[in-house]
Design a protein around this motif. Structure first.
Motif: not given
Ligand code: UD1
Length: 376
Positions: A12, A67-68, A73, A40, A42-43, A149, A253, A255, A222, A98-100
């Motif tokens: 995002r 996700s992962g 990931q 990374q 996708y919703d 990152n 969010h 998460r 976070r 600074d994301v993955n």
């Molecule tokens: C990631 C970034 C973070 C950023 C944040 C903004 C890294 C390390 N972290 O964290 O820096 O501030 O994005 O949102 O890259 N999920 C969904 N739908 C989605 C995406 C994620 O349901 O479209 C859920 C999944 O369960 C996933 C969890 O959210 O496991 C976390 O998503 P992830 O991309 O791993 O990290 P963020 O916490 O979103």
């Protein structure tokens, strides 16, 4: 032949940064700028809505990683990006934030040998240039995955475009050669300035039954704040105390939503308006007309600075110090007393705040110009 650049976005906060870059680069015939979406996020609410709101061109390449764990990931992005970059043979890869997705694509790029060399201001090159936008930010907190990152991406970047003046200092201390570092300002603010007029027409206040300056806006995602119930529970309880004075609007969010459900936390609807993640325009309107914003996001500290809206950051540190020295941000951490004290202080005297240098809507144009000098 135009110079081929791959521009990478995945999560995002990347989308607001890539939007003005794609616009500037596509307007210049010198570039063949292609967009890669790692997937990374996708919703629809975490990704597609930003493409629509910000008129980001449809990605040329979608890696659909999903996700992962961090390792899974990051590795998956690398595995899927490698054949793309081999097929595309770009002279440069632009990564943002600074994301993955940022470190994964930077690392693949840094190790690729191209079929043909090309001239650059750094000499004849056989590897694509790694170009990092929003380089140099440091929270000095290695418990934050983004900090890892940032440091790793900067260490392998050839061109480092900096948004916060502290970034220039941080990179100098780390020994990065001066000629690789360009202070261009903040591309995310390019997006804010371009979209503000449209955002102010959003009907989100009416939809949620809110009035300007009569609510506080909260975001939390976070891992350090939301993953452990011993942190998340007390944090939400503290904010519930503020909710007794002003309604809290909380776009959640995915998460955080999962953690709130898992920990069995409830938020009283008479004080809380809990909604799904919002699109860019609706969220910008909510930010611009909030009484105060409480957040653990990096980008929102910057947006509130430019909008002149008080921001209480629910973290112990920030990689964006200019939002404190020049902006409206105060670091409150996650302890009850400090958060309530920050809220009280803002009630009495809201911070003045001003836009830092080069946070003026022209950062992508500066990047375009700088790249034109690098790719001769
Ligand atoms: C990631 C970034 C973070 C950023 C944040 C903004 C890294 C390390 N972290 O964290 O820096 O501030 O994005 O949102 O890259 N999920 C969904 N739908 C989605 C995406 C994620 O349901 O479209 C859920 C999944 O369960 C996933 C969890 O959210 O496991 C976390 O998503 P992830 O991309 O791993 O990290 P963020 O916490 O979103």
């Amino acid at each position: 032949m135009p110079t081929k650049l791959l521009c990478v976005a995945g999560a995002r906060p990347n989308f607001m940064k890539i939007a003005p870059l794609m616009r500037a680069l596509r307007a210049n015939p010198k570039w063949d700028a292609r967009l890669v979406h790692t997937g990374q996020h996708y919703d629809a609410a975490m990704s597609k809505v930003f493409f629509d709101d910000l008129a980001i061109p449809r990605p040329d390449i979608e890696l659909e990683v999903g996700s992962g764990s961090h390792a899974a990931q990051t590795a998956e992005i690398m595995k899927r990006f490698e054949p793309v970059i081999i097929a595309e043979q770009p002279q440069g890869v632009i990564v943002v934030g600074d994301v993955n997705s940022t470190i994964a694509c930077a690392l693949v790029t840094a190790k690729l040998t191209l079929e043909k060399s090309f001239p650059s201001s750094f000499g004849e090159r056989r590897r694509p240039l790694v170009i990092h936008v929003e380089a140099g930010l440091r929270s000095f907190d290695d418990d934050m995955p983004e900090e890892i990152n940032r440091k790793l991406t900067d260490a392998i970047s050839d061109v480092l475009f900096v948004s916060d003046p502290a970034g220039v200092e941080n990179l100098a201390k780390e020994g990065v050669a001066k000629e690789r570092v360009v202070f261009v300002g903040n591309v995310m603010i390019d997006t804010l300035i371009a979209a503000k007029g449209r955002a102010m027409e959003s009907r989100v206040l009416e939809t949620l039954g809110l009035r300007e300056r009569e609510y506080a806006l909260l975001t939390l995602h976070r891992p350090s704040n939301v993953d452990d119930p011993k942190t998340l529970g007390p944090l939400l309880e503290t904010i519930d105390e503020i909710a007794k004075e002003v309604r809290i609007v909380f776009p959640v969010h995915p998460r955080t939503r999962a953690r709130i459900a898992a920990h069995g936390i409830t938020l009283d609807p008479s004080r809380w308006t809990v909604v799904e993640p919002l699109g860019y325009l609706d969220f910008l309107k909510l930010t611009a007309t909030a009484k105060v914003v409480l957040t653990d996001s990096g980008g929102i500290q910057e947006e509130t600075t430019v909008l002149g809206v008080p921001c209480i950051t629910l973290r112990e540190n920030t990689e964006r110090p200019v939002t404190i020295t020049e902006g409206t941000n105060v670091l409150a951490g996650t302890k009850r007393e400090a958060i309530l004290a920050a809220y009280e202080r803002f009630q009495k005297s809201p911070p003045p705040g001003r836009a830092p240098r080069f946070w003026d809507g022209k950062s992508a144009a500066r990047i375009d110009e700088a790249l034109s000098a690098i790719f001769r």
